[in-house]
Design an enzyme around this catalytic site. Structure first.
Site, PDB file in Angstrom:
ATOM      1  N   CYS A 113       0.821  -1.217   0.000  1.00  0.00           N
ATOM      2  CA  CYS A 113       0.000   0.000   0.000  1.00  0.00           C
ATOM      3  C   CYS A 113       0.853   1.265   0.000  1.00  0.00           C
ATOM      4  O   CYS A 113       0.337   2.364  -0.166  1.00  0.00           O
ATOM      5  CB  CYS A 113      -0.931  -0.002   1.209  1.00  0.00           C
ATOM      6  N   HIS A 254      -2.634   6.741   4.852  1.00  0.00           N
ATOM      7  CA  HIS A 254      -3.202   5.561   4.185  1.00  0.00           C
ATOM      8  C   HIS A 254      -4.436   5.119   4.972  1.00  0.00           C
ATOM      9  O   HIS A 254      -4.415   5.048   6.198  1.00  0.00           O
ATOM     10  CB  HIS A 254      -2.151   4.446   4.167  1.00  0.00           C
ATOM     11  N   ASN A 284     -10.265   0.028   2.425  1.00  0.00           N
ATOM     12  CA  ASN A 284      -8.840   0.123   2.122  1.00  0.00           C
ATOM     13  C   ASN A 284      -8.645  -0.121   0.623  1.00  0.00           C
ATOM     14  O   ASN A 284      -8.805  -1.235   0.145  1.00  0.00           O
ATOM     15  CB  ASN A 284      -8.086  -0.915   2.960  1.00  0.00           C
TER      16      ASN A 284
HETATM   17  O1  UT7 Z   1      -3.180  -1.732   3.942  1.00  0.00           O
HETATM   18  C1  UT7 Z   1      -2.771  -2.997   4.351  1.00  0.00           C
HETATM   19  C2  UT7 Z   1      -2.511  -3.059   5.788  1.00  0.00           C
HETATM   20  N1  UT7 Z   1      -3.517  -3.794   6.507  1.00  0.00           N
HETATM   21  C3  UT7 Z   1      -3.959  -3.329   7.676  1.00  0.00           C
HETATM   22  O2  UT7 Z   1      -3.627  -2.238   8.066  1.00  0.00           O
HETATM   23  C4  UT7 Z   1      -4.810  -4.193   8.549  1.00  0.00           C
HETATM   24  C5  UT7 Z   1      -4.343  -4.088   9.981  1.00  0.00           C
HETATM   25  N2  UT7 Z   1      -5.165  -4.901  10.867  1.00  0.00           N
HETATM   26  C6  UT7 Z   1      -6.427  -4.544  11.204  1.00  0.00           C
HETATM   27  O3  UT7 Z   1      -6.917  -3.519  10.765  1.00  0.00           O
HETATM   28  C7  UT7 Z   1      -7.163  -5.391  12.195  1.00  0.00           C
HETATM   29  O4  UT7 Z   1      -6.281  -6.366  12.727  1.00  0.00           O
HETATM   30  C8  UT7 Z   1      -8.393  -6.116  11.571  1.00  0.00           C
HETATM   31  C9  UT7 Z   1      -9.481  -5.083  11.269  1.00  0.00           C
HETATM   32  C10 UT7 Z   1      -8.019  -6.856  10.322  1.00  0.00           C
HETATM   33  C11 UT7 Z   1      -8.984  -7.107  12.567  1.00  0.00           C
HETATM   34  O5  UT7 Z   1      -9.345  -6.432  13.770  1.00  0.00           O
HETATM   35  P1  UT7 Z   1      -8.918  -7.038  15.175  1.00  0.00           P
HETATM   36  O6  UT7 Z   1      -9.479  -6.127  16.193  1.00  0.00           O
HETATM   37  O7  UT7 Z   1      -7.433  -7.231  15.143  1.00  0.00           O
HETATM   38  O8  UT7 Z   1      -9.731  -8.391  15.211  1.00  0.00           O
HETATM   39  P2  UT7 Z   1      -9.173  -9.886  15.351  1.00  0.00           P
HETATM   40  O9  UT7 Z   1      -8.536 -10.312  14.076  1.00  0.00           O
HETATM   41  O10 UT7 Z   1      -8.363  -9.994  16.611  1.00  0.00           O
HETATM   42  O11 UT7 Z   1     -10.520 -10.683  15.537  1.00  0.00           O
HETATM   43  C12 UT7 Z   1     -11.340 -10.504  16.693  1.00  0.00           C
HETATM   44  C13 UT7 Z   1     -12.551 -11.394  16.576  1.00  0.00           C
HETATM   45  C14 UT7 Z   1     -12.220 -12.841  16.241  1.00  0.00           C
HETATM   46  O12 UT7 Z   1     -13.148 -13.651  16.945  1.00  0.00           O
HETATM   47  P3  UT7 Z   1     -12.707 -14.416  18.300  1.00  0.00           P
HETATM   48  O13 UT7 Z   1     -11.569 -15.275  17.902  1.00  0.00           O
HETATM   49  O14 UT7 Z   1     -12.339 -13.318  19.252  1.00  0.00           O
HETATM   50  O15 UT7 Z   1     -13.946 -15.151  18.659  1.00  0.00           O
HETATM   51  C15 UT7 Z   1     -12.488 -12.935  14.771  1.00  0.00           C
HETATM   52  O16 UT7 Z   1     -12.847 -14.249  14.367  1.00  0.00           O
HETATM   53  O17 UT7 Z   1     -13.396 -10.935  15.503  1.00  0.00           O
HETATM   54  C16 UT7 Z   1     -13.668 -12.018  14.609  1.00  0.00           C
HETATM   55  N3  UT7 Z   1     -13.805 -11.490  13.265  1.00  0.00           N
HETATM   56  C17 UT7 Z   1     -14.961 -11.032  12.761  1.00  0.00           C
HETATM   57  N4  UT7 Z   1     -16.207 -10.982  13.266  1.00  0.00           N
HETATM   58  C18 UT7 Z   1     -17.174 -10.460  12.496  1.00  0.00           C
HETATM   59  C19 UT7 Z   1     -12.831 -11.315  12.334  1.00  0.00           C
HETATM   60  N5  UT7 Z   1     -13.357 -10.762  11.223  1.00  0.00           N
HETATM   61  C20 UT7 Z   1     -14.672 -10.579  11.464  1.00  0.00           C
HETATM   62  C21 UT7 Z   1     -15.732 -10.053  10.702  1.00  0.00           C
HETATM   63  N6  UT7 Z   1     -16.962 -10.006  11.255  1.00  0.00           N
HETATM   64  N7  UT7 Z   1     -15.549  -9.575   9.452  1.00  0.00           N
END
Ligand code: UT7
Length: 331
Positions: A113, A254, A284
């Site tokens: 990105c 970004h 994004n």
């Molecule tokens: O430009 C490229 C660079 N990329 C980025 O900057 C992305 C950086 N990362 C992020 O923005 C965040 O890590 C995410 C938005 C991708 C994820 O957010 P998070 O707060 O880190 O969530 P997580 O991955 O720790 O997931 C938390 C929970 C999980 O459930 P459990 O294991 O706690 O039961 C996931 O399974 O949320 C669940 N989950 C969802 N639930 C509903 C993950 N995706 C979803 C979803 N809808 N779409």
């Protein structure tokens, strides 16, 4: 001293909207989760027959028109993309053929990105060295073509779009690129990657069945990297321009996650009006996110001649970087 001045800006976003409600119908997710974790409400998706170069053509023509420059007057084309039409030849070559009747050299830059910031830095250096006078720097990504709509952890994040600027040489303008800063740490290469389809893992029945032609991301790790990379990019860019955070009129970050932008805002004590956010409507869009945000503040009149802007990005590689621009198109 010769400096690169932004004399034209253009963007393109596809018409098709994919809302959080649409995603709720496609997978186990919900609007509340997406908005609270990312800030995204909807994103734009290109049509199936609309490739990265098609979006690049639209954005480029808008930028050329804005600059009052014909494509034939462009000396070099840089296209930042992670989703080229084909692995080779370059999207820059395909774009050239679509916008100009005469040949123009060009190259694709692939830096996650951060690609558009890398492209601007390279173009600015070429202009400062006296090699070229006018360079078109394009950002175009069709992330929907590599997004796995069966993986809710990534499917909700990405959208498609394009942006472009014309950079022109000037020895007298008070405006233009004041500094650039690029960095990369490949130890994090596998944290955000498209595993198959390259020389390491060529396309096969197995790679297709294992869904390895879709991007994979370790969200938490990338998030932890981003909240450090973003402030580093801002500080180092300003330092190289001989400026401080107090001199910055606007941060154009970004647009990957609202929480990452808010963390940077808090770290620098910036008020809402100094930080550009439009992730809500586009998600994004990878390399295109900064030009889309830049165009928005220009349209709404927040961008003034003389404004000091810091454009800061991070992404796959892992890469990060920034450019500081004194806004204005006088050359
Ligand atoms: O430009 C490229 C660079 N990329 C980025 O900057 C992305 C950086 N990362 C992020 O923005 C965040 O890590 C995410 C938005 C991708 C994820 O957010 P998070 O707060 O880190 O969530 P997580 O991955 O720790 O997931 C938390 C929970 C999980 O459930 P459990 O294991 O706690 O039961 C996931 O399974 O949320 C669940 N989950 C969802 N639930 C509903 C993950 N995706 C979803 C979803 N809808 N779409």
């Amino acid at each position: 001293m010769i400096r690169a001045v932004v004399t034209g800006l253009g963007i393109y976003v596809p018409e098709r909207i994919l809302s959080n409600q649409d995603l709720e119908r496609m997978m186990d997710t919900n609007d509340e989760w997406i908005v609270s974790r990312t800030g995204i409400r909807e994103r734009r998706l290109a049509h199936e027959n609309e490739a990265t170069s098609d979006m690049a053509v639209e954005a480029s023509q808008a930028a050329l028109k804005d600059a009052g420059v014909k494509a034939e007057e462009i000396d070099f084309i840089v296209v930042a993309t992670n989703t080229p039409d084909t692995v080779f030849p370059s999207t820059a070559a395909r774009l050239q053929a679509r916008i100009s009747d005469t040949p123009i050299p060009g190259v694709d830059v692939q830096a996650g990105c951060t690609g558009w910031i890398y492209g601007i830095s390279m173009a600015s250096a070429m202009i400062q060295a006296g090699q070229y006078r006018r360079v078109l720097v394009v950002a175009s990504d069709k992330l929907s073509s590599i997004t796995d709509y069966e993986d809710r952890s990534t499917a909700v994040l990405f959208g498609d779009g394009a942006g472009a600027i014309v950079l022109e040489a000037s020895a007298t303008s008070p405006y233009g690129i004041l500094s650039t800063y690029l960095n990369a740490d490949g130890r994090g290469a596998d944290l955000l990657a498209l595993p198959a389809g390259g020389s390491r893992w060529p396309a096969s029945k197995d790679t297709v069945e294992s869904r390895l032609h879709f991007l994979k991301m370790s969200g938490n790790d990338v998030f932890r990297f981003a909240v450090k990379a973003m402030p580093d990019a801002v500080e180092e860019g300003l330092k190289r321009a001989g400026l401080t955070v107090q001199d910055m009129d606007m941060l154009v970050p970004h647009q990957a996650n609202q929480r990452i932008i808010d963390a940077a805002m808090r770290q620098f004590g910036l008020s809402e009006d100094k930080v550009v956010k439009n992730i809500e409507r586009y998600g994004n869009t990878s390399v295109a996110s900064i030009p889309l945000a830049l165009d928005e503040v220009r349209q709404d009149g927040r961008l003034k001649a003389g404004s000091v802007l810091v454009l800061a990005a991070f992404g796959a590689g892992l890469t990060w970087g920034s450019t500081v621009i004194r806004w204005g198109d006088e050359v």
